[in-house]
Design an enzyme around this catalytic site. Structure first.
Site, PDB file in Angstrom:
ATOM      1  N   ASP A 109      15.941   1.673  -3.283  1.00  0.00           N
ATOM      2  CA  ASP A 109      14.485   1.751  -3.413  1.00  0.00           C
ATOM      3  C   ASP A 109      14.040   0.577  -4.280  1.00  0.00           C
ATOM      4  O   ASP A 109      14.341   0.543  -5.476  1.00  0.00           O
ATOM      5  CB  ASP A 109      14.062   3.068  -4.070  1.00  0.00           C
ATOM      6  CG  ASP A 109      14.249   4.276  -3.160  1.00  0.00           C
ATOM      7  OD1 ASP A 109      15.261   4.318  -2.415  1.00  0.00           O
ATOM      8  OD2 ASP A 109      13.408   5.191  -3.209  1.00  0.00           O
ATOM      9  N   LYS A 111       7.113   3.063   0.861  1.00  0.00           N
ATOM     10  CA  LYS A 111       7.054   4.131  -0.138  1.00  0.00           C
ATOM     11  C   LYS A 111       5.826   3.949  -1.021  1.00  0.00           C
ATOM     12  O   LYS A 111       5.479   2.830  -1.398  1.00  0.00           O
ATOM     13  CB  LYS A 111       8.340   4.107  -0.970  1.00  0.00           C
ATOM     14  CG  LYS A 111       8.423   5.129  -2.085  1.00  0.00           C
ATOM     15  CD  LYS A 111       9.784   5.034  -2.778  1.00  0.00           C
ATOM     16  CE  LYS A 111       9.847   5.903  -4.029  1.00  0.00           C
ATOM     17  NZ  LYS A 111      11.148   5.780  -4.729  1.00  0.00           N
ATOM     18  N   LYS A 171       7.853   7.212   2.818  1.00  0.00           N
ATOM     19  CA  LYS A 171       8.322   8.030   1.705  1.00  0.00           C
ATOM     20  C   LYS A 171       7.191   8.255   0.709  1.00  0.00           C
ATOM     21  O   LYS A 171       6.550   7.310   0.256  1.00  0.00           O
ATOM     22  CB  LYS A 171       9.518   7.385   1.004  1.00  0.00           C
ATOM     23  CG  LYS A 171      10.023   8.215  -0.191  1.00  0.00           C
ATOM     24  CD  LYS A 171      11.299   7.635  -0.797  1.00  0.00           C
ATOM     25  CE  LYS A 171      11.694   8.402  -2.053  1.00  0.00           C
ATOM     26  NZ  LYS A 171      12.942   7.890  -2.672  1.00  0.00           N
TER      27      LYS A 171
END
Length: 252
Positions: A107, A169, A198
């Site tokens: 991430d 995300k 996400k």
């Protein structure tokens, strides 16, 4: 900085299985004050509930890889976290080191200011460099939407898809805002079906998770994993009132 819980109405639609929801969750163990014992407890929670992954601090990757071997829970970690201010070269080095320690998902936080400057090409190149360093492992790109306009979010998502990101995300969970319904809808409508969305930051209830899933989120960063899944099991067994949210889930 603590992100407030996303407030939504009670979910009245069909309830998925506990296993199906668990496989949407990246159990988050990113708070800087977590002790070794607290990290170990969090890894045990992820293994017990069979979440999609854990997302741990870089210093905890080797431990997580050892503890979760054979459980089916992927080990994820963060790059350029939480501000995205490191150089691209540092993010690439960090990615390679995390992979060498056992990270299976990455991430990464973009250079937020560069995207706000309108330099989406820099954003694309930086993401592409991390994707290459991840060597086939999924990269989830954190845009920190609380700082961005809708136009900037759209540009970032397009850059992420062009660079080969597996997910776009919403947030780190440590800025002034987290996932929102509007952002999930925007991000889902911007990227193709080959890219996941996400949601992270403030997703602390089953109702919030299911609501955002309906809008297109396919993965969730959460610290309230046990509470969410226990509430789902409770409702599936005929319980009506939602179970309480533990107070110690603030911050993500």
């Amino acid at each position: 900085m603590s992100v407030s819980s996303l407030e939504v109405t009670r979910w009245e639609g069909p309830l998925p299985s506990v296993d199906a929801v668990a496989k949407m969750i990246d159990h988050s163990l990113l708070r800087p004050e977590l002790t070794a014992a607290e990290v170990a407890a969090g890894l045990a929670t992820a293994a017990e509930y069979r979440t999609a992954s854990v997302c741990v601090r870089p210093s905890d990757v080797a431990l997580a890889a050892a503890e979760l071997a054979g459980t089916g829970v992927a080990v994820g970690s963060v790059v350029g976290f939480p501000h995205g201010s490191a150089t691209t070269a540092v993010k690439v080095f960090e990615t390679r080191e995390l992979v060498s320690l056992g990270a299976e998902e990455i991430d990464m936080v973009i250079g937020i200011g560069r995207l706000r400057d309108g330099d989406a090409e820099f954003t694309r190149r930086e993401i592409a460099a991390v994707v290459e360093a991840a060597a086939g492992r999924p990269v989830k790109v954190i845009f920190e939407n609380a700082y961005l306009t809708d136009r900037e979010k759209t540009a970032g998502c397009l850059a992420g898809e062009a660079a080969g990101a597996a997910f776009v995300k919403t947030s780190t969970g440590f800025a002034g805002g987290g996932a929102t319904r509007a952002d999930i809808a925007l991000m889902r409508s911007t990227v193709s079906s080959s890219v996941g969305v996400k949601a992270a930051g403030g997703v602390r209830t089953l109702d919030a998770l299911l609501d955002l899933h309906q809008l297109g989120a396919t993965r969730f960063g959460a610290t309230a994993t046990a509470a969410i899944l226990d509430d789902l099991a409770h409702r599936l067994s005929g319980g009506s009132a939602p179970l309480p949210i533990p107070a110690d889930t603030a911050g993500y």
